[in-house]
Write an enzyme that holds these catalytic residues in place. Structure first.
Site, short mmCIF file in Angstrom:
data_model
loop_
_atom_site.label_atom_id
_atom_site.label_comp_id
_atom_site.label_asym_id
_atom_site.label_seq_id
_atom_site.Cartn_x
_atom_site.Cartn_y
_atom_site.Cartn_z
N TYR A 26 21.32 44.50 26.66
CA TYR A 26 20.40 43.24 26.60
C TYR A 26 20.03 42.95 25.20
O TYR A 26 19.69 43.74 24.32
CB TYR A 26 19.36 43.34 27.52
CG TYR A 26 19.64 43.58 28.99
CD1 TYR A 26 20.76 42.64 29.72
CD2 TYR A 26 19.00 44.23 29.70
CE1 TYR A 26 20.91 42.56 30.90
CE2 TYR A 26 19.31 44.22 31.00
CZ TYR A 26 20.22 43.65 31.81
OH TYR A 26 20.78 43.60 33.29
N ARG A 216 22.45 30.57 25.30
CA ARG A 216 22.70 32.18 25.50
C ARG A 216 23.63 32.31 26.79
O ARG A 216 23.91 31.44 27.58
CB ARG A 216 21.35 32.99 25.56
CG ARG A 216 20.72 32.85 26.99
CD ARG A 216 19.30 33.64 26.94
NE ARG A 216 19.59 34.99 26.69
CZ ARG A 216 19.75 35.90 27.92
NH1 ARG A 216 19.46 35.18 29.10
NH2 ARG A 216 20.01 36.98 27.86
N TYR A 311 20.99 47.52 38.07
CA TYR A 311 20.52 46.27 38.59
C TYR A 311 21.28 45.03 38.66
O TYR A 311 20.98 44.20 39.39
CB TYR A 311 19.77 46.05 37.04
CG TYR A 311 19.09 44.76 36.83
CD1 TYR A 311 17.91 44.33 37.85
CD2 TYR A 311 19.88 43.66 36.15
CE1 TYR A 311 17.43 43.16 37.62
CE2 TYR A 311 19.00 42.34 36.07
CZ TYR A 311 17.87 42.07 36.84
OH TYR A 311 17.52 40.95 37.06
N LYS A 312 22.47 45.26 38.09
CA LYS A 312 23.58 44.33 38.24
C LYS A 312 24.26 44.14 39.65
O LYS A 312 25.13 43.28 39.82
CB LYS A 312 24.48 43.97 36.85
CG LYS A 312 24.04 43.49 35.63
CD LYS A 312 25.10 43.40 34.54
CE LYS A 312 24.53 42.90 33.34
NZ LYS A 312 24.14 41.52 33.50
C1 HEM Z 1 16.92 37.97 33.91
C2 HEM Z 1 16.83 37.93 29.22
C3 HEM Z 1 15.27 33.33 29.29
C4 HEM Z 1 14.42 33.54 34.42
C5 HEM Z 1 17.32 38.19 32.75
C6 HEM Z 1 17.97 39.20 32.08
C7 HEM Z 1 17.79 39.45 31.03
C8 HEM Z 1 16.94 38.33 30.37
C9 HEM Z 1 18.50 40.09 30.06
C10 HEM Z 1 18.82 40.23 32.95
C11 HEM Z 1 20.16 39.50 33.43
C12 HEM Z 1 21.20 40.46 34.34
O1 HEM Z 1 21.46 41.55 33.77
O2 HEM Z 1 21.80 39.78 35.22
C13 HEM Z 1 16.37 36.64 28.88
C14 HEM Z 1 16.18 36.09 27.54
C15 HEM Z 1 15.72 34.98 27.59
C16 HEM Z 1 15.38 34.46 28.89
C17 HEM Z 1 16.43 36.83 26.19
C18 HEM Z 1 15.69 33.65 26.40
C19 HEM Z 1 15.73 33.91 25.06
C20 HEM Z 1 14.87 32.99 30.55
C21 HEM Z 1 13.99 31.94 31.21
C22 HEM Z 1 13.77 32.19 32.52
C23 HEM Z 1 14.53 33.37 32.98
C24 HEM Z 1 13.44 30.71 30.10
C25 HEM Z 1 13.17 31.03 33.36
C26 HEM Z 1 12.10 31.47 34.27
C27 HEM Z 1 15.13 34.84 34.44
C28 HEM Z 1 15.18 35.45 35.95
C29 HEM Z 1 15.96 36.50 35.76
C30 HEM Z 1 16.37 36.78 34.39
C31 HEM Z 1 14.58 34.91 37.20
C32 HEM Z 1 16.32 37.29 37.20
C33 HEM Z 1 15.01 38.40 37.23
C34 HEM Z 1 15.01 39.28 38.79
O3 HEM Z 1 15.81 40.17 38.63
O4 HEM Z 1 14.52 38.94 39.19
N1 HEM Z 1 16.80 37.51 31.73
N2 HEM Z 1 15.90 35.38 29.57
N3 HEM Z 1 14.98 33.62 31.71
N4 HEM Z 1 15.78 35.74 33.55
FE1 HEM Z 1 15.94 35.60 31.55
#
Ligand code: HEM
Length: 338
Positions: A26, A216, A311-312
């Site tokens: 990540y 991204r 996690y995935k």
């Molecule tokens: C999950 C990073 C922006 C909502 C994740 C994951 C990462 C991450 C690394 C885990 C993904 C996986 O392995 O499948 C980031 C980064 C962002 C960003 C670096 C911006 C630069 C956002 C934004 C939202 C968001 C704007 C909106 C609310 C989520 C949600 C999850 C997630 C809902 C799933 C979490 C869960 O397991 O319940 N994000 N994210 N992300 N992200 Fe982000």
């Protein structure tokens, strides 16, 4: 249709293969939007809103999901203005990319008209009048673009996920997350808090200037060609995942590499952050047809640490995928059995 996914080179030709090295961790992996990306099978990335051959089918799927569960579109009252900003931004984007078949016309006095020949929509509305667009501005936006949509409010030195239309979530729930802070939304994700990825991402987004657009990618693996892997739909896709894992020899036909192309920008005049999530699915067999992808995906999975694998949701079939990919390369099974 203005853009195609199917020829030449099939779905793979425009697939946003996400791995740029043989390892994956990540990171705040943001880059400017609209920059074209070449891949081993073709390319992607020139637009923010991506209309492809699955347009009508995916929008019909979204409508079906929304009708069965209206919570997939939730707008907290203070996000009405941002929802209108999002709708106008998205309609302008669509019109700019598909001038022959879509048009947004300013009729003056706050009136606009929207024509979308791909869906047979022809509608005049008054900006700010929620009753003039079917379902209100966010639901209507989601009926015109394949992207899932989240709107974040910026206040109290933080970002808040206060509105969204999300029918294709990858193992999360908009209904559960709506109203949460950016840090809370990312609560379940391993490593990103200790390594500072999520706080850095939030700081980056809070500094986003209007007019700047970033993107991204994110990825996972899904059993079946299934877009809705939300928490709500778990009884269905959890069963499919267990069935897929039980038949390692057919993983090539059941599993899909699932890649989200996510766009991030600040809307005007509300100042809300728009987060678009466009989900692409490519069957494992199609991934394996591209030798560079077959090797790289196997290398990434082999090296991926167990907490990320858990996690995935890959624990049950990580080893099976790696074995299937190796066999596919060794025996030319990929093409022979297609
Ligand atoms: C999950 C990073 C922006 C909502 C994740 C994951 C990462 C991450 C690394 C885990 C993904 C996986 O392995 O499948 C980031 C980064 C962002 C960003 C670096 C911006 C630069 C956002 C934004 C939202 C968001 C704007 C909106 C609310 C989520 C949600 C999850 C997630 C809902 C799933 C979490 C869960 O397991 O319940 N994000 N994210 N992300 N992200 Fe982000």
């Amino acid at each position: 249709m203005a853009r195609t996914t199917t020829a030449p080179g099939g779905r793979a030709a425009r697939f946003p293969f996400p791995f740029t090295s043989d390892g994956y961790r990540y990171a705040v992996n943001v880059e400017p939007a609209r920059a074209p990306v070449r891949t081993a099978a073709g390319g992607w990335g020139e637009t923010v809103v991506d209309v492809d051959d699955d347009y009508r089918a995916e929008l019909a799927e979204r409508a079906r999901i929304l009708a069965a569960d209206p919570t997939r579109c939730t707008v907290l009252p203070h996000m009405r203005a941002a929802s209108w900003d999002a709708l106008l931004y998205l309609l302008r984007e669509l019109a700019a990319g598909h001038a022959g078949v879509m048009a947004l016309t300013d009729l003056g006095g706050g009136r606009m008209s929207w024509r979308n020949d791909l869906l047979g929509v022809d509608l005049a509305f008054t900006v700010g009048d929620d009753t003039g667009v079917p379902g209100g501005p966010l639901a209507f936006a989601g009926s015109q673009v394949q992207e899932d949509i989240v709107l974040l409010d910026q206040r109290e030195d933080a970002l808040w996920a206060d509105a969204g239309l999300v029918t294709f979530a990858a193992d999360w729930s908009l209904n559960f997350d709506v109203g949460m802070s950016f840090l809370e939304v990312h609560g379940p994700v391993p490593r990103v808090h200790a390594t500072g990825v999520v706080p850095r991402a939030q700081a980056f987004l809070m500094r986003l200037a209007p007019g700047r657009e970033y993107r991204r990618t994110n990825w996972t693996v899904t059993a079946g060609h299934r877009l809705d892997t939300s928490t709500e739909a778990y009884p269905e896709w959890g069963r499919e995942r267990a069935l897929a894992a039980a038949s390692p020899e057919t993983l090539g036909d059941t599993l899909h590499l699932r890649v989200e192309v996510q766009h991030l920008l600040r809307l005007a005049p509300s100042g809300a952050v728009l987060f678009l999530i466009r989900t692409h699915l490519l069957g494992l067999r199609e991934v394996a047809r591209v030798p560079e992808w077959r090797h790289r995906f196997a290398a990434v999975l082999t090296e991926l640490p167990d907490d990320l694998v858990d996690y995935k949701g890959l624990s049950r079939y990580r080893d099976g995928i790696v074995a299937w990919l190796a066999a596919a390369g060794g025996s030319h099974r990929v093409d022979d059995e297609a």
